[in-house]
Design a protein around this motif. Structure first.
Motif, mmCIF file in Angstrom:
data_model
loop_
_atom_site.group_PDB
_atom_site.id
_atom_site.type_symbol
_atom_site.label_atom_id
_atom_site.label_comp_id
_atom_site.label_asym_id
_atom_site.label_seq_id
_atom_site.Cartn_x
_atom_site.Cartn_y
_atom_site.Cartn_z
ATOM 1 N N GLN A 156 -40.291 41.928 -12.327
ATOM 2 C CA GLN A 156 -40.650 40.556 -11.966
ATOM 3 C C GLN A 156 -41.696 40.532 -10.851
ATOM 4 O O GLN A 156 -42.621 39.707 -10.879
ATOM 5 C CB GLN A 156 -39.388 39.793 -11.554
ATOM 6 C CG GLN A 156 -38.428 39.568 -12.717
ATOM 7 C CD GLN A 156 -37.078 39.052 -12.271
ATOM 8 O OE1 GLN A 156 -36.676 39.252 -11.127
ATOM 9 N NE2 GLN A 156 -36.359 38.402 -13.179
ATOM 10 N N ASN A 172 -44.092 33.175 -19.088
ATOM 11 C CA ASN A 172 -43.185 32.192 -19.695
ATOM 12 C C ASN A 172 -42.138 32.819 -20.617
ATOM 13 O O ASN A 172 -41.409 32.087 -21.299
ATOM 14 C CB ASN A 172 -43.991 31.143 -20.465
ATOM 15 C CG ASN A 172 -44.849 30.306 -19.539
ATOM 16 O OD1 ASN A 172 -44.450 29.982 -18.422
ATOM 17 N ND2 ASN A 172 -46.049 29.962 -19.994
ATOM 18 N N THR A 174 -38.641 34.809 -21.743
ATOM 19 C CA THR A 174 -37.289 35.023 -21.244
ATOM 20 C C THR A 174 -37.141 36.478 -20.810
ATOM 21 O O THR A 174 -38.022 37.317 -21.074
ATOM 22 C CB THR A 174 -36.247 34.698 -22.319
ATOM 23 O OG1 THR A 174 -36.403 35.622 -23.404
ATOM 24 C CG2 THR A 174 -36.413 33.271 -22.827
ATOM 25 N N ARG A 175 -36.025 36.780 -20.176
ATOM 26 C CA ARG A 175 -35.858 38.130 -19.637
ATOM 27 C C ARG A 175 -35.936 39.197 -20.726
ATOM 28 O O ARG A 175 -36.712 40.144 -20.619
ATOM 29 C CB ARG A 175 -34.513 38.241 -18.911
ATOM 30 C CG ARG A 175 -34.275 39.609 -18.286
ATOM 31 C CD ARG A 175 -32.934 39.677 -17.617
ATOM 32 N NE ARG A 175 -31.856 39.463 -18.582
ATOM 33 C CZ ARG A 175 -30.555 39.441 -18.246
ATOM 34 N NH1 ARG A 175 -30.195 39.591 -16.980
ATOM 35 N NH2 ARG A 175 -29.638 39.254 -19.170
ATOM 36 N N GLN A 177 -37.033 38.931 -23.832
ATOM 37 C CA GLN A 177 -38.349 38.919 -24.490
ATOM 38 C C GLN A 177 -39.349 39.724 -23.674
ATOM 39 O O GLN A 177 -40.128 40.519 -24.219
ATOM 40 C CB GLN A 177 -38.843 37.482 -24.638
ATOM 41 C CG GLN A 177 -38.208 36.701 -25.760
ATOM 42 C CD GLN A 177 -38.732 35.266 -25.813
ATOM 43 O OE1 GLN A 177 -39.186 34.718 -24.810
ATOM 44 N NE2 GLN A 177 -38.651 34.665 -26.998
#
Length: 341
Positions: A156, A172, A174-175, A177
């Motif tokens: 991140q 944008n 998800t985690r 993905q």
């Protein structure tokens, strides 16, 4: 009577200060007088030599050992297999240590004195059954979860500081993905001098690390669940008790739960026994900040789950609040009842 005959009739108590490479042992007689001290290597031969050395002074009644869960674990197993009564000795209080000082011999003598008097001693966990296997697997899982969390945090942070072309592509998602997209990248490993390529290489490496840890945790969860199902199927069947909480409570009780003489002692071990905090006309109890905090956390998770799922628990807490207790006091009482159950 010869000295050897006197030694044969004498009953002695031992004490051991444990370390990584050497254990220091001391012996006291039936009048709590120091008879001798010596050092022994932390090997099976060293354990045998230590027990033989103690038996020269007389019949060994019991031995107090420090740190039976870490440095003294091997010695504890050896003494238990030799049918020697073994006690775990906690460290002396600061006042006694300040008066006498500290070194390995003094610590061993203090352990022997404590074992003789029956103070600062508890029955140690045996650490030779399925519960010990459960503990080892849970420790491994905990470290893997921590490493996975660090890997995700690094991903991140790298995405936040990455070049705009990469940020726009990833921000944008998800985690999972994001993780699977990064793991599927095929960056040019020869172009690591370029900033964008270096980011791609780093992000792919972190994503693959995350997925490997994710799979490792899943495998450990299966093993932990199998042991819990075999050891305590009734426990896992109760309301709001998950495998993590059940595993921790089993670990806290140990392979020899008979060492806990009552359900009140188990509550104290879990840090949920009420502590008097009264003064004058005010009569109250406070939270117990001692005990096994991991077990306390497991009971707390169960209590929160029951507050959400169980009508009886909801009614109980509401009744406590109506009586004038605070939410924390009501939760403390609830955790005590769960420990009793």
């Amino acid at each position: 009577m010869s000295q050897q005959q006197t030694s044969m009739k004498r009953t002695i108590v031992g004490g051991v200060d444990t370390h990584k490479e050497l254990h220091v042992a001391a012996v006291v007689d039936e009048h709590d007088r120091i008879l001798g001290s010596a050092s022994f290597p932390t090997t099976r031969h060293g354990y045998k030599s230590m027990l033989g050395w103690m038996r020269v002074f007389g019949t060994v009644d019991r031995i107090g050992v420090e740190c039976t869960g870490t440095y003294g674990a091997g010695l504890l197993r050896y003494l238990q297999h030799a049918n020697i009564t073994t006690l775990e000795v906690t460290a002396p209080d600061k006042t006694a240590r300040r008066k006498r000082g500290k070194d390995d011999t003094i610590d061993a003598e203090n352990a022997a004195h404590a074992a003789f008097a029956g103070i600062r001693t508890v029955t140690p966990k045996t650490r030779d059954g399925m519960t010990e296997s459960l503990r080892v697997l849970k420790v491994c899982r905990k470290s893997a979860v921590a490493a996975r969390r660090v890997a995700l945090q690094m991903i991140q942070m790298q995405v936040v500081s990455a070049p705009e072309a990469l940020r726009d592509l990833l921000r944008n998602m998800t985690r999972m993905q994001l993780i699977r997209t990064l793991a599927a990248w095929r960056p040019d490993l020869t172009g690591f001098r370029d900033v964008t390529t270096a980011y791609r290489i780093a992000l792919k490496s972190l994503a693959r690390r995350y997925l490997e840890l994710h799979d490792e945790i899943a495998d450990l969860d299966v093993m932990i669940a199998a042991i819990v199902d075999e050891l305590a199927p009734d426990l896992i069947a109760r309301c709001a008790v998950g495998y993590e909480s059940a595993a921790q409570l089993l670990i806290t009780a140990g392979d020899n739960p008979e060492r806990l003489r009552s359900e009140a002692s188990f509550a104290a071990l879990c840090g949920v026994s009420p502590i008097p905090a009264s003064s004058g006309k005010t009569q109250r109890h406070r939270l117990n900040r001692g005990g096994d905090r991991a077990a306390n956390s497991a009971l707390h998770i169960i209590a929160i789950g029951r507050l959400r799922l169980d009508a009886i628990t909801q009614d109980y807490v509401q009744r406590r609040l109506t009586e004038g207790h605070s939410k924390l006091e009501a939760l403390r009482c609830l955790k005590r009842y769960i420990a009793r159950e």
